[in-house]
Design a protein around this motif. Sequence first.
Motif, PDB file in Angstrom:
ATOM      1  N   THR A  85     -32.950  30.991  -5.749  1.00  0.00           N
ATOM      2  CA  THR A  85     -33.964  31.906  -5.210  1.00  0.00           C
ATOM      3  C   THR A  85     -33.731  32.218  -3.736  1.00  0.00           C
ATOM      4  O   THR A  85     -33.762  33.377  -3.319  1.00  0.00           O
ATOM      5  CB  THR A  85     -35.377  31.319  -5.403  1.00  0.00           C
ATOM      6  OG1 THR A  85     -35.696  31.326  -6.794  1.00  0.00           O
ATOM      7  CG2 THR A  85     -36.423  32.127  -4.654  1.00  0.00           C
ATOM      8  N   ALA A  86     -33.493  31.207  -2.923  1.00  0.00           N
ATOM      9  CA  ALA A  86     -33.326  31.392  -1.474  1.00  0.00           C
ATOM     10  C   ALA A  86     -32.170  32.329  -1.159  1.00  0.00           C
ATOM     11  O   ALA A  86     -32.297  33.248  -0.341  1.00  0.00           O
ATOM     12  CB  ALA A  86     -33.130  30.045  -0.786  1.00  0.00           C
ATOM     13  N   SER A  87     -31.018  32.119  -1.800  1.00  0.00           N
ATOM     14  CA  SER A  87     -29.848  32.950  -1.508  1.00  0.00           C
ATOM     15  C   SER A  87     -30.057  34.386  -1.993  1.00  0.00           C
ATOM     16  O   SER A  87     -29.594  35.336  -1.341  1.00  0.00           O
ATOM     17  CB  SER A  87     -28.595  32.348  -2.157  1.00  0.00           C
ATOM     18  OG  SER A  87     -28.741  32.252  -3.565  1.00  0.00           O
ATOM     19  N   GLU A  90     -32.290  36.034   0.651  1.00  0.00           N
ATOM     20  CA  GLU A  90     -31.564  36.257   1.911  1.00  0.00           C
ATOM     21  C   GLU A  90     -30.569  37.405   1.780  1.00  0.00           C
ATOM     22  O   GLU A  90     -30.415  38.223   2.688  1.00  0.00           O
ATOM     23  CB  GLU A  90     -30.859  34.966   2.334  1.00  0.00           C
ATOM     24  CG  GLU A  90     -31.823  33.879   2.799  1.00  0.00           C
ATOM     25  CD  GLU A  90     -31.170  32.518   2.899  1.00  0.00           C
ATOM     26  OE1 GLU A  90     -29.922  32.443   2.698  1.00  0.00           O
ATOM     27  OE2 GLU A  90     -31.882  31.522   3.149  1.00  0.00           O
ATOM     28  N   HIS A  91     -29.870  37.466   0.659  1.00  0.00           N
ATOM     29  CA  HIS A  91     -28.899  38.541   0.441  1.00  0.00           C
ATOM     30  C   HIS A  91     -29.591  39.895   0.401  1.00  0.00           C
ATOM     31  O   HIS A  91     -29.111  40.865   1.008  1.00  0.00           O
ATOM     32  CB  HIS A  91     -28.138  38.293  -0.862  1.00  0.00           C
ATOM     33  CG  HIS A  91     -27.159  39.373  -1.202  1.00  0.00           C
ATOM     34  ND1 HIS A  91     -25.946  39.512  -0.559  1.00  0.00           N
ATOM     35  CD2 HIS A  91     -27.218  40.399  -2.109  1.00  0.00           C
ATOM     36  CE1 HIS A  91     -25.302  40.559  -1.056  1.00  0.00           C
ATOM     37  NE2 HIS A  91     -26.059  41.114  -1.993  1.00  0.00           N
ATOM     38  N   LYS A  96     -32.321  44.985   6.228  1.00  0.00           N
ATOM     39  CA  LYS A  96     -33.659  45.547   5.996  1.00  0.00           C
ATOM     40  C   LYS A  96     -34.627  44.930   7.011  1.00  0.00           C
ATOM     41  O   LYS A  96     -35.232  43.877   6.754  1.00  0.00           O
ATOM     42  CB  LYS A  96     -34.131  45.260   4.562  1.00  0.00           C
ATOM     43  CG  LYS A  96     -33.250  45.857   3.464  1.00  0.00           C
ATOM     44  CD  LYS A  96     -33.836  45.551   2.097  1.00  0.00           C
ATOM     45  CE  LYS A  96     -32.988  46.140   0.969  1.00  0.00           C
ATOM     46  NZ  LYS A  96     -31.693  45.460   0.813  1.00  0.00           N
ATOM     47  N   PRO A  97     -34.793  45.543   8.152  1.00  0.00           N
ATOM     48  CA  PRO A  97     -35.666  44.976   9.191  1.00  0.00           C
ATOM     49  C   PRO A  97     -37.130  44.901   8.788  1.00  0.00           C
ATOM     50  O   PRO A  97     -37.914  44.218   9.452  1.00  0.00           O
ATOM     51  CB  PRO A  97     -35.457  45.927  10.377  1.00  0.00           C
ATOM     52  CG  PRO A  97     -34.964  47.203   9.771  1.00  0.00           C
ATOM     53  CD  PRO A  97     -34.166  46.810   8.573  1.00  0.00           C
ATOM     54  N   TRP A  98     -37.498  45.579   7.714  1.00  0.00           N
ATOM     55  CA  TRP A  98     -38.888  45.580   7.261  1.00  0.00           C
ATOM     56  C   TRP A  98     -39.166  44.471   6.247  1.00  0.00           C
ATOM     57  O   TRP A  98     -40.273  44.357   5.722  1.00  0.00           O
ATOM     58  CB  TRP A  98     -39.253  46.932   6.637  1.00  0.00           C
ATOM     59  CG  TRP A  98     -38.162  47.532   5.794  1.00  0.00           C
ATOM     60  CD1 TRP A  98     -37.096  48.268   6.237  1.00  0.00           C
ATOM     61  CD2 TRP A  98     -38.001  47.426   4.385  1.00  0.00           C
ATOM     62  NE1 TRP A  98     -36.293  48.636   5.192  1.00  0.00           N
ATOM     63  CE2 TRP A  98     -36.829  48.144   4.038  1.00  0.00           C
ATOM     64  CE3 TRP A  98     -38.746  46.823   3.376  1.00  0.00           C
ATOM     65  CZ2 TRP A  98     -36.381  48.243   2.723  1.00  0.00           C
ATOM     66  CZ3 TRP A  98     -38.302  46.922   2.065  1.00  0.00           C
ATOM     67  CH2 TRP A  98     -37.126  47.629   1.754  1.00  0.00           C
ATOM     68  N   VAL A  99     -38.151  43.627   6.008  1.00  0.00           N
ATOM     69  CA  VAL A  99     -38.297  42.517   5.066  1.00  0.00           C
ATOM     70  C   VAL A  99     -38.301  41.191   5.828  1.00  0.00           C
ATOM     71  O   VAL A  99     -37.445  40.960   6.688  1.00  0.00           O
ATOM     72  CB  VAL A  99     -37.160  42.518   4.022  1.00  0.00           C
ATOM     73  CG1 VAL A  99     -37.277  41.313   3.094  1.00  0.00           C
ATOM     74  CG2 VAL A  99     -37.174  43.810   3.221  1.00  0.00           C
ATOM     75  N   PHE A 100     -39.237  40.329   5.520  1.00  0.00           N
ATOM     76  CA  PHE A 100     -39.349  39.015   6.162  1.00  0.00           C
ATOM     77  C   PHE A 100     -39.381  37.933   5.094  1.00  0.00           C
ATOM     78  O   PHE A 100     -40.048  38.081   4.058  1.00  0.00           O
ATOM     79  CB  PHE A 100     -40.625  38.930   7.008  1.00  0.00           C
ATOM     80  CG  PHE A 100     -40.682  39.920   8.128  1.00  0.00           C
ATOM     81  CD1 PHE A 100     -40.243  39.585   9.399  1.00  0.00           C
ATOM     82  CD2 PHE A 100     -41.154  41.201   7.897  1.00  0.00           C
ATOM     83  CE1 PHE A 100     -40.286  40.510  10.429  1.00  0.00           C
ATOM     84  CE2 PHE A 100     -41.203  42.133   8.931  1.00  0.00           C
ATOM     85  CZ  PHE A 100     -40.764  41.785  10.200  1.00  0.00           C
ATOM     86  N   ILE A 101     -38.662  36.859   5.336  1.00  0.00           N
ATOM     87  CA  ILE A 101     -38.647  35.723   4.414  1.00  0.00           C
ATOM     88  C   ILE A 101     -39.390  34.557   5.059  1.00  0.00           C
ATOM     89  O   ILE A 101     -39.142  34.205   6.210  1.00  0.00           O
ATOM     90  CB  ILE A 101     -37.209  35.300   4.068  1.00  0.00           C
ATOM     91  CG1 ILE A 101     -36.484  36.433   3.329  1.00  0.00           C
ATOM     92  CG2 ILE A 101     -37.218  34.035   3.210  1.00  0.00           C
ATOM     93  CD1 ILE A 101     -35.027  36.144   3.043  1.00  0.00           C
ATOM     94  N   VAL A 102     -40.312  33.985   4.302  1.00  0.00           N
ATOM     95  CA  VAL A 102     -41.079  32.838   4.779  1.00  0.00           C
ATOM     96  C   VAL A 102     -40.737  31.643   3.898  1.00  0.00           C
ATOM     97  O   VAL A 102     -40.914  31.694   2.676  1.00  0.00           O
ATOM     98  CB  VAL A 102     -42.598  33.109   4.726  1.00  0.00           C
ATOM     99  CG1 VAL A 102     -43.372  31.866   5.185  1.00  0.00           C
ATOM    100  CG2 VAL A 102     -42.967  34.310   5.578  1.00  0.00           C
ATOM    101  N   ASN A 103     -40.220  30.587   4.503  1.00  0.00           N
ATOM    102  CA  ASN A 103     -39.951  29.356   3.776  1.00  0.00           C
ATOM    103  C   ASN A 103     -41.231  28.514   3.784  1.00  0.00           C
ATOM    104  O   ASN A 103     -41.698  28.078   4.838  1.00  0.00           O
ATOM    105  CB  ASN A 103     -38.790  28.597   4.413  1.00  0.00           C
ATOM    106  CG  ASN A 103     -37.476  29.328   4.211  1.00  0.00           C
ATOM    107  OD1 ASN A 103     -37.111  29.670   3.081  1.00  0.00           O
ATOM    108  ND2 ASN A 103     -36.754  29.589   5.292  1.00  0.00           N
TER     109      ASN A 103
END
Length: 367
Positions: A85-87, A90-91, A96-103
Motif C-alpha cells: 500500500t505505501a509504495s 508514494e508512486h 502531484k503537488p495536490w496529493v498528500f500522504i499521511v502515515n
Amino acid sequence: MIPALALYLIGFLILQDFFLWILLRSNFRAYKGKMEEEWPNISILIPSRNEEANLPACLRALESLDYPKEKIQVILGNDQSTDQTASILEHWAKGKPWVFIVNISADKLHSMNGKANALSQMAQKANGEALLFTDADCMVPATWVKKMVAVWKRSEAGIVTGITNVKGLTFFEKMQSIDWWLTLGMVKVMDDLDISLTSMGNNMLISKEAYHAVGGYEGIPFSLTEDFEIGRQIQKKGFKGVHVVSSENLIETKGQKNFSDLLMQRKRWMAGAMALPGIWRIVLGLQVVFFPAMLYFCFLYPFEGLLIWLFKVVTQSVFIYSFALKSGERLKSWDLILYEIYYLITSWSTIVYYFWPSKTDWKGRKY
C-alpha cells in the motif's frame, strides 16, 4: 390467535414496501440544477490499510475527476499497512503537488476505531471548505465531486450522503448489490421525509464548519460505525443532512468475498443500527420476524401463504428496481426474486452472529 398475528405482521411489511414505492415516486428529491457560483476548494480523504489489490483502480478513477484540479486536495492515509500500500501511494503521488500522504499513528486507537483514528489525523491536513470521503476499494465517477459539492451548496447541508453500488459478476456479489439498493432505498425515502437515519463513509461530504462543530472524529463517542456516529452528531448540532441519489455520484465498491466476511461486516453495521431510536429498531426487528411468520402461515395455509409471499416479493422487487433506476442501474428480475432467499439466510445469520459472544474483526483489528 397466532395465525392472525402472523397475518397482521405479514400485511404490515407488505404495506411498508408498497408505501416505500409510493413515496419514492411522489416525494423523491433529485437535487438537480447547476452551480451558480465559483467552485470551492475541497479535500478528498481516502484511508488505506492493506489495500494493494484495490488502490490502483481507486486512484485511476480520481485522475478522471472533472472538478477543477487547482481546487482539489487529495489526502491519502496509510494506516500501518504491511503490504505494498505505501509504495503504491508514494508512486501515484509523485508529480502531484495536490496529493498528500499521511502515515497514520496508532496513538488514539484506545478512544477511536481504526478508520476514525486515520480520518482524524488526515482531516488535520485538510484545507478545503468541504471534506469528501470515500474508501480505497471504491471507484468514483468523473462527476462525483461536482455533484456532491453542488448539492451541498444548494441545500446548505452540513452533511451530504451519496449512493454506492456493489459491482460484481458472481451471484454472491449481485445479492449484496440488491441488499444495498434495498437498504439505501429505505434510507433515501426517510431522508426525503426529513427523517435522517444514517450516513455512509464511502460516499460522504461534510462541510468543514460542521466537521469542526462536533470536534471532528476525535470529538464523537466511540463507535464501530464512525460514519453513522459523526452524521448523528452533526445533525444534533443543528446541521441539515441530505441524501442525493443519481448516476452522477454513484460510486462502485467491491462486495465481501465470502459469507464469513459478510457477517463480520454486518455485525459492525448492527452496532450502528442499535444506536437508532427505539421505533426504528422495532421496524428493523419486524423485517427479520417476517420470515418465521411467513413460514408458519404457509405451513397452515400453503396456497394462500405462497400467494401472499409472492405478492410481497413482487412489491419489494418493484421498490428496489425503481430505486436503482434513479441511478441509471437496471436490475434483473430473476436476481430480485432470488434475493428473497438470500435475504432470509443473511438476515437471520446476522442476528445470530451479532449476539454471538465474539469480537468484531475489521482490517485485522478486533473490537
